[in-house]
Design a protein around this motif. Structure first.
Motif, mmCIF file in Angstrom:
data_model
loop_
_atom_site.group_PDB
_atom_site.id
_atom_site.type_symbol
_atom_site.label_atom_id
_atom_site.label_comp_id
_atom_site.label_asym_id
_atom_site.label_seq_id
_atom_site.Cartn_x
_atom_site.Cartn_y
_atom_site.Cartn_z
ATOM 1 N N TYR A 1 -37.583 87.719 26.783
ATOM 2 C CA TYR A 1 -37.710 88.615 27.923
ATOM 3 C C TYR A 1 -36.913 88.147 29.140
ATOM 4 N N LEU A 2 -36.176 87.065 28.992
ATOM 5 C CA LEU A 2 -35.370 86.582 30.109
ATOM 6 C C LEU A 2 -34.175 87.494 30.367
ATOM 7 N N LYS A 3 -33.842 87.662 31.620
ATOM 8 C CA LYS A 3 -32.643 88.405 31.985
ATOM 9 C C LYS A 3 -31.404 87.547 31.698
ATOM 10 N N PRO A 4 -30.249 88.181 31.455
ATOM 11 C CA PRO A 4 -29.023 87.431 31.109
ATOM 12 C C PRO A 4 -28.657 86.338 32.112
ATOM 13 N N GLU A 5 -28.862 86.601 33.408
ATOM 14 C CA GLU A 5 -28.484 85.588 34.395
ATOM 15 C C GLU A 5 -29.348 84.334 34.275
ATOM 16 N N TYR A 6 -30.611 84.507 33.901
ATOM 17 C CA TYR A 6 -31.478 83.346 33.710
ATOM 18 C C TYR A 6 -31.156 82.642 32.385
ATOM 19 N N GLU A 7 -30.823 83.406 31.366
ATOM 20 C CA GLU A 7 -30.398 82.817 30.099
ATOM 21 C C GLU A 7 -29.172 81.934 30.307
ATOM 22 N N HIS A 8 -28.255 82.398 31.155
ATOM 23 C CA HIS A 8 -27.033 81.641 31.437
ATOM 24 C C HIS A 8 -27.358 80.315 32.118
ATOM 25 N N LEU A 9 -28.252 80.347 33.094
ATOM 26 C CA LEU A 9 -28.628 79.119 33.798
ATOM 27 C C LEU A 9 -29.308 78.126 32.855
ATOM 28 N N ILE A 10 -30.163 78.641 31.983
ATOM 29 C CA ILE A 10 -30.842 77.783 31.013
ATOM 30 C C ILE A 10 -29.845 77.158 30.057
ATOM 31 N N LYS A 11 -28.904 77.976 29.569
ATOM 32 C CA LYS A 11 -27.895 77.480 28.638
ATOM 33 C C LYS A 11 -27.059 76.376 29.274
ATOM 34 N N GLN A 12 -26.753 76.497 30.551
ATOM 35 C CA GLN A 12 -25.977 75.468 31.241
ATOM 36 C C GLN A 12 -26.673 74.112 31.184
ATOM 37 N N LYS A 13 -27.974 74.109 31.489
ATOM 38 C CA LYS A 13 -28.704 72.836 31.491
ATOM 39 C C LYS A 13 -28.904 72.307 30.079
ATOM 40 N N ARG A 14 -29.152 73.195 29.124
ATOM 41 C CA ARG A 14 -29.280 72.756 27.738
ATOM 42 C C ARG A 14 -27.968 72.146 27.246
ATOM 43 N N ASP A 15 -26.860 72.763 27.625
ATOM 44 C CA ASP A 15 -25.553 72.236 27.228
ATOM 45 C C ASP A 15 -25.289 70.872 27.856
ATOM 46 N N GLN A 16 -25.718 70.701 29.106
ATOM 47 C CA GLN A 16 -25.558 69.398 29.768
ATOM 48 C C GLN A 16 -26.342 68.315 29.025
ATOM 49 N N PHE A 17 -27.568 68.661 28.623
ATOM 50 C CA PHE A 17 -28.398 67.693 27.903
ATOM 51 C C PHE A 17 -27.784 67.367 26.543
ATOM 52 N N LYS A 18 -27.358 68.399 25.833
ATOM 53 C CA LYS A 18 -26.696 68.184 24.549
ATOM 54 C C LYS A 18 -25.465 67.306 24.714
ATOM 55 N N GLN A 19 -24.705 67.533 25.784
ATOM 56 C CA GLN A 19 -23.485 66.758 26.013
ATOM 57 C C GLN A 19 -23.793 65.287 26.249
ATOM 58 N N LEU A 20 -24.897 64.986 26.935
ATOM 59 C CA LEU A 20 -25.273 63.590 27.161
ATOM 60 C C LEU A 20 -25.605 62.884 25.846
ATOM 61 N N ILE A 21 -26.280 63.582 24.953
ATOM 62 C CA ILE A 21 -26.576 62.998 23.642
ATOM 63 C C ILE A 21 -25.297 62.817 22.850
ATOM 64 N N LEU A 22 -24.445 63.844 22.834
ATOM 65 C CA LEU A 22 -23.174 63.774 22.112
ATOM 66 C C LEU A 22 -22.313 62.641 22.647
ATOM 67 N N GLN A 23 -22.259 62.508 23.951
ATOM 68 C CA GLN A 23 -21.477 61.449 24.590
ATOM 69 C C GLN A 23 -22.005 60.071 24.189
ATOM 70 N N THR A 24 -23.332 59.923 24.131
ATOM 71 C CA THR A 24 -23.938 58.646 23.750
ATOM 72 C C THR A 24 -23.614 58.295 22.298
ATOM 73 N N ILE A 25 -23.691 59.288 21.415
ATOM 74 C CA ILE A 25 -23.336 59.060 20.010
ATOM 75 C C ILE A 25 -21.867 58.655 19.891
ATOM 76 N N ALA A 26 -21.006 59.370 20.599
ATOM 77 C CA ALA A 26 -19.566 59.076 20.545
ATOM 78 C C ALA A 26 -19.266 57.676 21.076
ATOM 79 N N GLU A 27 -19.949 57.279 22.150
ATOM 80 C CA GLU A 27 -19.767 55.927 22.698
ATOM 81 C C GLU A 27 -20.176 54.871 21.675
ATOM 82 N N GLY A 28 -21.309 55.116 21.016
ATOM 83 C CA GLY A 28 -21.790 54.161 20.030
ATOM 84 C C GLY A 28 -20.864 54.046 18.835
ATOM 85 N N GLN A 29 -20.241 55.141 18.449
ATOM 86 C CA GLN A 29 -19.271 55.103 17.349
ATOM 87 C C GLN A 29 -18.003 54.377 17.778
ATOM 88 N N ALA A 30 -17.598 54.590 19.019
ATOM 89 C CA ALA A 30 -16.362 53.977 19.510
ATOM 90 C C ALA A 30 -16.474 52.461 19.615
#
Length: 203
Positions: free
Chosen positions: A100-129
């Protein structure tokens, strides 16, 4: 007011609750509601933003506090799992009612979820490097596997269940480290506080 809306949304669903019911439950005024929120949809967004902001803030803190990718990942997972205890009603309502979220709120949520995902991805990549993590596992898939495993906690976690949230987070950490650490480095602290080598578990 948020706590009152959570109780009502859990019981009757997003569309089954009116603003009037929320303000009656919260013993507030309609004017007070619209002072804080422009609509029920914004209230639903704030419910999600509360817990995703917590997780993101903790992950950023871990990223800045530790140099070892292993330590970073352990801290991120610990706080990620903990959110399902601290904000259990928020998360349950959000997953039930997010359509039931409006598109503008979905966009804001996706931004923060993507930031969190990126921190995990970055940590995995650092550990592999630097050789802490296995390089044969794709970092993107590994990150998504961690997110998927922990996110599912909201479906089954019970605050009065057999294991505490801290024990559950330690078990998750063991499972993840067993998978991504090189075999010779797979030594970890088990959820009951003892130090185990991966071979000792099976012997």
């Amino acid at each position: 007011m948020i706590q009152s809306s959570l109780l009502l949304f859990e019981k009757k669903g997003f569309h089954g609750v009116t603003v009037n019911e929320i303000v009656r439950k919260a013993e507030a005024s309609k004017g007070g509601f619209y002072h804080h929120f422009t609509s029920k949809e914004e209230l639903l967004y704030v419910i999600h933003d509360t817990f995703i902001s917590y997780v993101l803030e903790k992950a950023a803190y871990a990223n800045n506090s530790y140099t070892s990718p292993t330590d970073k990942l352990k801290a991120i997972i610990k706080d990620f799992v903990k959110v399902f205890d601290i904000y259990k009603p928020h998360i349950s309502v959000f997953y039930q009612e997010s359509i039931y979220l409006k598109p503008e709120y979905e966009h804001l949520i996706k931004q923060k979820r993507d930031q969190f995902k990126q921190l995990i991805l970055q940590t995995i990549a650092e550990g592999q490097a630097n050789g802490e993590f296995r390089k044969d596992l794709p970092a993107e898939i590994t990150s998504m596997a961690i997110l998927g495993m922990v996110n599912w906690t909201y479906k089954w976690y019970q605050p009065k269940g057999k294991n505490t949230i801290d024990e559950i987070s330690d078990i998750f950490i063991e499972l993840i480290l067993q998978a991504i650490l090189p075999n010779e480095a797979t030594s970890f602290k088990s959820y009951n506080g003892t130090i185990c080598n991966h071979m000792d578990v099976w012997e």
